[in-house]
Design an enzyme around this catalytic site. Structure first.
Site, PDB file in Angstrom:
ATOM      1  N   GLY A  14     -24.552   9.075 -42.982  1.00  0.00           N
ATOM      2  CA  GLY A  14     -23.665   7.984 -43.377  1.00  0.00           C
ATOM      3  C   GLY A  14     -22.193   8.324 -43.304  1.00  0.00           C
ATOM      4  O   GLY A  14     -21.789   9.441 -42.960  1.00  0.00           O
ATOM      5  N   ASP A 159     -11.727   7.819 -58.814  1.00  0.00           N
ATOM      6  CA  ASP A 159     -10.896   6.966 -59.664  1.00  0.00           C
ATOM      7  C   ASP A 159      -9.699   7.746 -60.214  1.00  0.00           C
ATOM      8  O   ASP A 159      -8.585   7.229 -60.290  1.00  0.00           O
ATOM      9  CB  ASP A 159     -11.728   6.397 -60.809  1.00  0.00           C
ATOM     10  CG  ASP A 159     -12.976   5.701 -60.302  1.00  0.00           C
ATOM     11  OD1 ASP A 159     -12.833   4.751 -59.528  1.00  0.00           O
ATOM     12  OD2 ASP A 159     -14.093   6.125 -60.654  1.00  0.00           O
ATOM     13  N   HIS A 187     -17.949   4.219 -63.347  1.00  0.00           N
ATOM     14  CA  HIS A 187     -17.294   4.074 -62.043  1.00  0.00           C
ATOM     15  C   HIS A 187     -17.498   2.627 -61.594  1.00  0.00           C
ATOM     16  O   HIS A 187     -18.331   2.316 -60.752  1.00  0.00           O
ATOM     17  CB  HIS A 187     -17.879   5.055 -61.028  1.00  0.00           C
ATOM     18  CG  HIS A 187     -17.351   4.857 -59.638  1.00  0.00           C
ATOM     19  ND1 HIS A 187     -16.013   4.972 -59.322  1.00  0.00           N
ATOM     20  CD2 HIS A 187     -17.977   4.525 -58.480  1.00  0.00           C
ATOM     21  CE1 HIS A 187     -15.853   4.746 -58.026  1.00  0.00           C
ATOM     22  NE2 HIS A 187     -17.024   4.460 -57.499  1.00  0.00           N
TER      23      HIS A 187
END
Length: 332
Positions: A14, A159, A187
């Site tokens: 991916g 984040d 998250h």
């Protein structure tokens, strides 16, 4: 050189893994003198793509990369590994809510938890990246009862990096001149990016971020919203989820877990809550942590004002709801 560290990356065909594998093999995560054996796990329909990734890793001729093992078998992927990057999951697409991902992804992490329990080293360090990351990490740890819960974590470093970069940009300073940013909770868009305890290096002097920014309204509104919704903004712009930045943050997360934090600095990690700061026990919640000898400890004694308390409780509530939903999926 030391003995090779055996590292598994799931979802290896991916987008996130495409950037992450380069950092791991180059030595950015486990050190410039640590040889690496990589196991790459993905689903059968991605087998041909995975083969292409293996070719590219070979063609990079990394000095540290001793062996690459591509596989669609969890046993092969997890046997005797020292570290696991659980990236593989159905990605969130534009318009999807995080909760829409639960049904598809929880079963993946139940299966991987069982495989880690059976085949991985009991000292394995696991970071879950696939969303919803906090709850996926919780489920994974639940089905790996022989591995300490402290060895499971989820990625909120992305984040933290986003929040740090926003403050640095606002102040016109380098990203590295902002420290001690905290991400509390999930998250997700309920996370609480907290800079009340953060520090900025401005003109050679360390200044509390609120004092440096001098705009409380910005910190409580625009700043929060920008960080909380950054993932959705990237999807809207790219038509794909965050990949390069997620890979960088994942590498940062594991590197600090492996080598520790410096001085009195801390980093944000999603870890198993035992009740610190009034957070309910039994959820995977992002806290500020310091790390030494590959063991994290939650930073204690930070002042929590009413604004922070409200935000921290809101994101905890969402995590409890996700946990309940995930448990129901696993029982089905």
């Amino acid at each position: 050189m030391s003995e090779p560290v055996k590292v598994c990356v799931t979802g290896a065909a991916g987008q996130i893994a495409y950037s992450l594998l380069y950092s791991i093999a180059k030595g950015d995560v486990f050190g410039p003198n640590t040889p690496i054996t990589l196991t790459l796990l993905d689903i059968l329909p991605m087998e041909q793509v995975l083969g292409g990734v293996v070719m590219e890793l070979m063609d990079c001729a990394f000095p540290l990369l001793k062996k690459v093992i591509p596989t669609c078998d969890e046993k092969v992927a997890f046997t005797d590994i020292d570290a696991a990057f659980l990236v593989g999951a159905m990605p969130r697409r534009e318009g999807m809510e995080r909760k829409d991902l639960l049904g598809a992804n929880v079963k993946i992490f139940e299966s991987q938890g069982k495989a880690l329990d059976q085949y991985a080293k009991k000292t394995v360090k696991v970071v879950v990246v696939g969303n919803p990351a906090n709850t996926n990490a919780l489920i994974c740890s639940k089905y790996a009862p022989s591995i300490p819960k402290e060895n499971f974590s989820c990625l909120t470093r992305l984040d933290q990096n986003r929040a740090q970069a926003q403050i640095a940009s606002r102040l016109g300073i380098a990203n590295s001149d902002v420290s001690k940013v905290i991400i509390w909770g999930n998250h997700s868009s309920t996370q609480f990016p907290d800079v009340r305890h953060a520090v900025a290096l401005v003109n050679g002097k360390k200044v509390p971020v609120p004092e440096a920014v001098k705009d409380d309204s910005y910190l409580k509104n625009e700043f929060l919203k920008t960080v909380q919704t950054r993932g959705a903004a990237v999807i809207k712009a790219r038509k794909l989820s965050s990949a390069m930045s997620a890979a960088k943050a994942t590498a940062d997360h594991m590197r600090d877990w492996w080598f520790g934090t410096e001085g009195d600095n801390w980093v944000s990690m999603g870890v198993f809550s035992t009740g610190a700061y009034g957070v309910p026990e039994g959820v995977m919640y992002s806290f500020p942590v310091r790390i030494k000898n590959k063991q994290w400890t939650i930073v204690e004694g930070l002042e929590i004002n009413d604004f922070a308390r409200e935000k921290m409780d809101l994101t905890a509530k969402e995590l409890i709801e996700e946990k309940t939903m995930a448990d129901e999926v696993c029982k089905a």
